[in-house]
Design a protein around this motif. Structure first.
Motif, PDB file in Angstrom:
ATOM      1  N   ALA B 166     -23.410-103.473 -13.836  1.00  0.00           N
ATOM      2  CA  ALA B 166     -24.196-103.930 -12.687  1.00  0.00           C
ATOM      3  C   ALA B 166     -23.511-103.593 -11.367  1.00  0.00           C
ATOM      4  O   ALA B 166     -24.159-103.378 -10.346  1.00  0.00           O
ATOM      5  N   THR B 167     -22.192-103.500 -11.389  1.00  0.00           N
ATOM      6  CA  THR B 167     -21.454-103.217 -10.142  1.00  0.00           C
ATOM      7  C   THR B 167     -21.594-101.766  -9.711  1.00  0.00           C
ATOM      8  O   THR B 167     -21.171-101.406  -8.617  1.00  0.00           O
ATOM      9  N   LYS B 168     -22.120-100.931 -10.588  1.00  0.00           N
ATOM     10  CA  LYS B 168     -22.280 -99.518 -10.225  1.00  0.00           C
ATOM     11  C   LYS B 168     -23.741 -99.138 -10.074  1.00  0.00           C
ATOM     12  O   LYS B 168     -24.099 -97.962 -10.011  1.00  0.00           O
ATOM     13  N   ARG B 169     -24.592-100.120 -10.024  1.00  0.00           N
ATOM     14  CA  ARG B 169     -26.022 -99.842  -9.954  1.00  0.00           C
ATOM     15  C   ARG B 169     -26.394 -99.315  -8.572  1.00  0.00           C
ATOM     16  O   ARG B 169     -25.755 -99.617  -7.576  1.00  0.00           O
ATOM     17  N   ASP B 170     -27.442 -98.524  -8.530  1.00  0.00           N
ATOM     18  CA  ASP B 170     -27.955 -98.002  -7.266  1.00  0.00           C
ATOM     19  C   ASP B 170     -28.261 -99.175  -6.319  1.00  0.00           C
ATOM     20  O   ASP B 170     -28.972-100.110  -6.697  1.00  0.00           O
ATOM     21  N   GLY B 735     -29.408 -90.099  -4.841  1.00  0.00           N
ATOM     22  CA  GLY B 735     -30.268 -91.014  -4.088  1.00  0.00           C
ATOM     23  C   GLY B 735     -29.559 -92.304  -3.741  1.00  0.00           C
ATOM     24  O   GLY B 735     -30.170 -93.225  -3.209  1.00  0.00           O
ATOM     25  N   ARG B 736     -28.269 -92.360  -4.037  1.00  0.00           N
ATOM     26  CA  ARG B 736     -27.535 -93.614  -3.814  1.00  0.00           C
ATOM     27  C   ARG B 736     -26.995 -93.675  -2.395  1.00  0.00           C
ATOM     28  O   ARG B 736     -26.206 -92.829  -1.979  1.00  0.00           O
ATOM     29  N   LEU B 737     -27.400 -94.724  -1.708  1.00  0.00           N
ATOM     30  CA  LEU B 737     -27.043 -94.867  -0.291  1.00  0.00           C
ATOM     31  C   LEU B 737     -25.541 -94.985  -0.079  1.00  0.00           C
ATOM     32  O   LEU B 737     -25.051 -94.747   1.018  1.00  0.00           O
ATOM     33  N   ASN B 738     -24.809 -95.385  -1.101  1.00  0.00           N
ATOM     34  CA  ASN B 738     -23.371 -95.605  -0.916  1.00  0.00           C
ATOM     35  C   ASN B 738     -22.527 -94.482  -1.517  1.00  0.00           C
ATOM     36  O   ASN B 738     -21.352 -94.666  -1.771  1.00  0.00           O
ATOM     37  N   ASP B 739     -23.164 -93.329  -1.710  1.00  0.00           N
ATOM     38  CA  ASP B 739     -22.441 -92.208  -2.300  1.00  0.00           C
ATOM     39  C   ASP B 739     -22.274 -91.096  -1.261  1.00  0.00           C
ATOM     40  O   ASP B 739     -23.162 -90.843  -0.451  1.00  0.00           O
ATOM     41  N   ARG B 740     -21.146 -90.426  -1.310  1.00  0.00           N
ATOM     42  CA  ARG B 740     -20.889 -89.382  -0.301  1.00  0.00           C
ATOM     43  C   ARG B 740     -21.855 -88.198  -0.445  1.00  0.00           C
ATOM     44  O   ARG B 740     -22.054 -87.430   0.488  1.00  0.00           O
ATOM     45  N   ASN B 741     -22.435 -88.015  -1.625  1.00  0.00           N
ATOM     46  CA  ASN B 741     -23.370 -86.902  -1.822  1.00  0.00           C
ATOM     47  C   ASN B 741     -24.785 -87.209  -1.315  1.00  0.00           C
ATOM     48  O   ASN B 741     -25.665 -86.367  -1.402  1.00  0.00           O
ATOM     49  N   TYR B 742     -24.991 -88.394  -0.805  1.00  0.00           N
ATOM     50  CA  TYR B 742     -26.345 -88.813  -0.423  1.00  0.00           C
ATOM     51  C   TYR B 742     -26.952 -87.940   0.686  1.00  0.00           C
ATOM     52  O   TYR B 742     -28.105 -87.540   0.619  1.00  0.00           O
ATOM     53  N   PHE B 743     -26.186 -87.655   1.720  1.00  0.00           N
ATOM     54  CA  PHE B 743     -26.721 -86.889   2.858  1.00  0.00           C
ATOM     55  C   PHE B 743     -25.821 -85.697   3.172  1.00  0.00           C
ATOM     56  O   PHE B 743     -25.784 -85.197   4.277  1.00  0.00           O
ATOM     57  N   GLN B 744     -25.118 -85.262   2.157  1.00  0.00           N
ATOM     58  CA  GLN B 744     -24.014 -84.333   2.341  1.00  0.00           C
ATOM     59  C   GLN B 744     -24.432 -82.950   2.847  1.00  0.00           C
ATOM     60  O   GLN B 744     -23.703 -82.304   3.585  1.00  0.00           O
ATOM     61  N   GLN B 745     -25.616 -82.499   2.446  1.00  0.00           N
ATOM     62  CA  GLN B 745     -25.992 -81.113   2.756  1.00  0.00           C
ATOM     63  C   GLN B 745     -26.834 -80.990   4.019  1.00  0.00           C
ATOM     64  O   GLN B 745     -27.294 -79.902   4.371  1.00  0.00           O
ATOM     65  N   PHE B 746     -27.063 -82.089   4.693  1.00  0.00           N
ATOM     66  CA  PHE B 746     -27.998 -82.105   5.821  1.00  0.00           C
ATOM     67  C   PHE B 746     -27.604 -81.122   6.935  1.00  0.00           C
ATOM     68  O   PHE B 746     -28.436 -80.354   7.420  1.00  0.00           O
ATOM     69  N   VAL B 747     -26.337 -81.141   7.330  1.00  0.00           N
ATOM     70  CA  VAL B 747     -25.888 -80.263   8.422  1.00  0.00           C
ATOM     71  C   VAL B 747     -26.031 -78.800   7.999  1.00  0.00           C
ATOM     72  O   VAL B 747     -26.498 -77.956   8.768  1.00  0.00           O
TER      73      VAL B 747
END
Lengths: 119, 777
Positions: B166-170, B735-747
């Motif tokens: 549960a501690t690793k859930r999205d 799709g995880r808001l707390n993951d570094r890959n969430y918005f990584q490719q935007f720039v």
């Protein structure tokens, strides 16, 4: 004032935050309000002490459980806020609730005890 | 006084507890979200940076995850790879998978609460959840290999979900106060229907009927032309005798000259679509073949696509999948590359019904009254009361009532779901013939498939299941008193091209072909983007990879050239305002920081205002779309109609004045920047929106930025029999808001800095791997 009395309070808050849901927490904060009258009676500012315990509990979670590098910082980045604001917001919300629940329980207990003493 | 203070404290505490514990619009309470351990701050991201071994999974596979979060999966057999794909899809995007499947199943309210009710009312009439289960069962006999593949995928998803602490859930589960539910292999079909809905559900037939009913042919041809001519169809060339000739007439009659159209109809987002183009060695600097694909969809974070690399003996695939769909939709294998764009075919039908005035559950069909069937359904609402609904069905589909109007809705994509099987075969194709055969039974949403292979061949197939319409049909409602035929255009008659002499092929949601069958759901639309692609490809220059990459970023709007023509035509000598004089010399590049391009957007706003006025003048609800309007303005018409004159010059003069006045009022290009758009979190969570103001472009540019955006871009290069590719996702892998890959490719996406893909058959050759997961039996 014997501050060691607050160690079990801190422990209780920590355990309830860890194991239980929100309504258990509300019950616990209310219980602390009752205890501030019935048990920790020598405290001059019992509510402030409960507030401090709640803040310390939040800080302990910040230090021990919240994964800063792999969760918190990412979350704050994506929310466009600082990595401090989110924990502070959580601690403030919980502290206000703790303060209010404890205050109401404390006042109610005092009034009940006063009424009993009168009788 | 003291008593009043106590009362106030109690009231305030009650209010505080109520507010911080209420579940507003399906969201979790503030108090729960702020919980120290169970709230969102207590959740960890999935990226562990470690090696992980999972035993007794029933699969033998290795997963290598790189710094962008892209999984590289090596399975011992197809089912093993499917299991691993399921594991990774669930890990990175399970909330999105559930959201999409719940939407199409009509069960969104069970997940999101009250905000999902309207969606469920719409979707439940199609009864897709039951159809999906039935379709999966039928695969057992018809395509056992695919059935096993999908079941293995289901196991991978569910094993991940059941083992996830549960501690690793999205965090979205905590925010939306929901817990993961088991995945069903049949959900893949729900996702196909979801995509078909996004790309091929239309609801503007009543408005088109009004145009067909009210306007004389001459006026309609002037203002709302149907056929864009033979300008830039995806496939050009001679065809066999047409089966249906588009003579443009109404099949039924609904409106009279003086009747008013008060019916609500949903406009389709015309920016949804895509670009793809493929060029052979005659157009390239070093004899390569290039295939490019940008998918223009609503840009949310995460977006709908997920980059994936997987292999099993004899198969290696790279490209984009949809979470919930363990198949490559756009990408390549070791022999063939493909890219898709939306066909936009007219696959929704509304049949005008004649209802029995004495028995409202009866309708007239084939000379007698037929009784509608009824089906009851329940919408389960999280934190709320269930809602019961009854839907009436005709032979066409569900009954829809709008005021006194009753029609039956026939959405053809709800009748089949063969695209999954087609993509399964597509992944395994090795040449043009197997590519064609893979698409033979492809149904919805209709797509233009660009093709390139390692031998240097190129091609395109406009694939889908296009219902045959009555002769002469060109939009509007259909006759609901005659039973439907359910006949479709034969696959071999669909537009296709292979190694054309011009050396390139492209599609950008324009008509697949002209003058053969009726396809298009839209009238005279999307002309500038295909024209721009064609202009660049038809140029004699030899492209290298960098030029192809830059082409994907192109923001030149060809309608600016037509605007200059209009200025020259109507104001050859007259001095206009500085704004308009500036437009005379503008190059049409829609840079967000350029005053001309900002003013151009005010011209478009003015054009929309004046277009609405024309619609009012001629008493129809649909205003002219931009392409139609420009066509009318260029026509230099002075056609008399309804006591007035449809005078192109006069309307253009109005636009000139309106644009000037709008620009004077809002003459602050930075504050009123019309190129600003927002990337929303997929569930529209406040606080997670990202504003973008430095991309430029419009719905007419190759780099579309308007109502939709290129959510991914791919560039495939084939040289010397080897395939290499470069890709970028507009947001990130997870799709995880707390993951570094969430918005990584935007720039990188904004600059189209495509990353080279690691299409390596041997895992030892992979680089920048941060995690390894070993699945064993």
């Amino acid at each position: 004032m014997n501050y060691f009395k607050y160690l079990p309070v801190l422990f209780l808050l920590f355990v309830v935050h860890y194991l239980a849901g929100n309504w258990w927490l509300i019950a616990t904060w209310s219980l602390l309000g009752i205890l501030s009258v019935t048990w920790i009676r020598e405290a001059k500012f019992p509510l402030i002490n409960i507030l401090v315990m709640e803040v310390i509990t939040g800080l302990l979670f910040w230090l021990l459980f919240w994964n800063r590098d792999h969760s918190l910082h990412n979350l704050s980045d994506h929310a466009g806020t600082s990595a401090v604001l989110l924990p502070v917001a959580a601690i403030v919300i919980n502290s206000i609730t703790a303060l209010l629940c404890a205050a109401v329980a404390m006042i109610a207990t005092r009034r009940i005890m006063i009424a009993r003493n009168r009788n | 006084m003291k008593k009043a203070g106590i009362i106030l404290l109690v009231l305030f505490t009650g209010a505080w507890l109520f507010i911080t514990n209420m579940h507003y619009q399906g969201l979790n309470s503030i108090q729960n979200i702020a919980g120290y351990y169970n709230g969102i701050l207590g959740l960890e991201s999935t990226s562990s940076g470690k090696e992980l071994s999972l035993h007794k999974t029933g699969a033998e596979a290795r997963i290598f995850i790189d710094t962008l979060g892209i999984p590289h999966i090596y399975g011992e057999k197809a089912e093993d790879a499917a299991y691993a794909i399921g594991y990774m899809h669930a890990r990175d995007r399970y909330f999105q998978m559930e959201l999409t499947a719940h939407t199409a199943a009509g069960q969104l309210a069970a997940m999101l609460g009250e905000p999902g009710i309207a969606s469920d009312k719409h979707w439940q009439v199609f009864d897709l959840a039951a159809k999906a289960d039935h379709y999966l069962d039928s695969l057992k006999a018809t395509q056992p290999d695919l059935y096993q593949y999908l079941k293995a995928y289901e196991r991978g998803v569910n094993d991940y979900i059941s083992q996830e602490p549960a501690t690793k859930r999205d965090p979205l589960y905590a925010i939306w106060h929901y817990t993961p539910h088991p995945w069903k292999a049949s959900n893949i079909f729900l996702i196909q229907w979801y995509m078909s809905y996004q790309l091929a559900f239309y609801d503007d037939y009543i408005n088109r009927q009004e145009i067909l009913d009210k306007l004389p042919d001459t006026v309609r041809q002037l203002l709302y032309p149907v056929d864009p001519g033979n300008k830039l169809a995806a496939i050009t060339g001679d065809k066999a005798t047409p089966l249906a000739s588009p003579t443009e007439k109404a099949v039924v009659s609904l409106f009279h000259a003086n009747s008013t159209n008060n019916y609500h109809a949903q406009e389709f987002n015309r920016s949804l679509g895509s670009n793809n183009w493929v060029m052979d060695s005659s157009h390239t600097a070093s004899g390569e073949v290039f295939l490019c694909n940008d998918l223009h969809l609503q840009l949310t974070s995460p977006n709908i696509l997920y980059e994936l690399h997987f292999s099993w003996p004899g198969i290696q695939e790279y490209g984009y999948s949809i979470p919930g769909v363990p198949l490559i939709l756009t990408g390549h294998n070791e022999n063939v590359a493909w890219g898709i764009t939306n066909g936009g075919w007219d696959v929704t039908e509304q049949y005008l019904l004649k209802i029995n005035p004495d028995k409202p559950d009866q309708y007239w069909l084939d000379g007698k009254w037929q009784t509608m069937t009824e089906k009851k359904s329940v919408i389960h609402v999280k934190d709320g009361q269930d809602e019961n609904h009854t839907t009436q069905y005709t032979v066409f589909g569900p009954l829809v009532k709008k005021d006194s109007l009753a029609y039956a809705l026939l959405w053809h994509p709800a009748r089949s779901c063969d695209a999954v099987a087609a993509f399964w075969k597509l992944m395994q194709c090795h040449d043009w013939n197997s590519f064609r055969e893979a698409l033979r039974h492809y149904d919805y949403p209709s797509q233009n498939f660009a093709y390139a292979d390692v031998k240097g061949n190129i091609g395109m197939i406009c694939a889908g299941k296009m219902p045959l319409k009555p002769a002469g049909y060109s939009g509007g409602l259909l006759d609901g008193t005659v039973a439907p035929r359910f006949q479709y255009i034969d696959f071999d008659s669909l537009p296709a091209a292979y190694n054309p002499s011009k050396g390139y092929l492209f599609s950008a949601n324009q008509a697949p072909e002209t003058g053969h069958h009726y396809y298009s759901s839209r009238w005279f639309d999307d002309l500038y983007r295909p024209a721009r692609i064609n202009e660049m490809l038809a140029d004699n220059r030899k492209f290298d990879r960098e030029q192809v990459r830059e082409m994907q970023l192109d923001i030149k709007d060809l309608s600016a050239d037509e605007l200059k023509t209009l200025l020259q035509k109507y104001y050859p000598d007259k001095k206009l305002s500085d704004n308009w004089e500036m437009m005379r010399n503008w190059d049409g590049v829609l840079s967000p920081d350029n005053k001309s391009s900002v003013f151009f957007m005010f011209f478009r706003r003015a054009a929309r205002i004046v277009s609405n006025e024309i619609a009012k003048d001629i008493h129809v609800r649909s205003s002219l779309r931009f392409d139609q309007f420009m066509n009318f303005l260029l026509a230099d018409s002075k056609m008399p109609y309804a006591g007035a004159s449809l005078d192109s010059r006069a309307y253009f003069e109005k636009i000139v004045k309106t644009a000037d006045s709008l620009f004077v009022v809002l003459n602050k290009p930075v504050k009123a920047n019309p190129y600003v758009f927002h990337v929303q979190q997929m569930t529209y969570l406040p606080g997670f929106q990202v504003d973008v103001n430095d991309v430029g472009g419009s719905d007419n540019t190759i780099n579309v930025n308007y109502g939709a955006h290129p959510v991914i871009r791919t560039l495939v290069q084939i040289n010397g029999g080897a395939i290499q590719s470069w890709m970028v996702n507009a947001t990130g892998q997870t799709g995880r808001l707390n993951d570094r890959n969430y918005f990584q490719q935007f720039v990188s996406w904004k600059k189209n800095e495509l990353h080279p893909t690691q299409f390596n058959k041997k895992p030892e050759a992979l680089q920048a791997i941060t995690e390894r997961i070993h699945l064993t039996n």
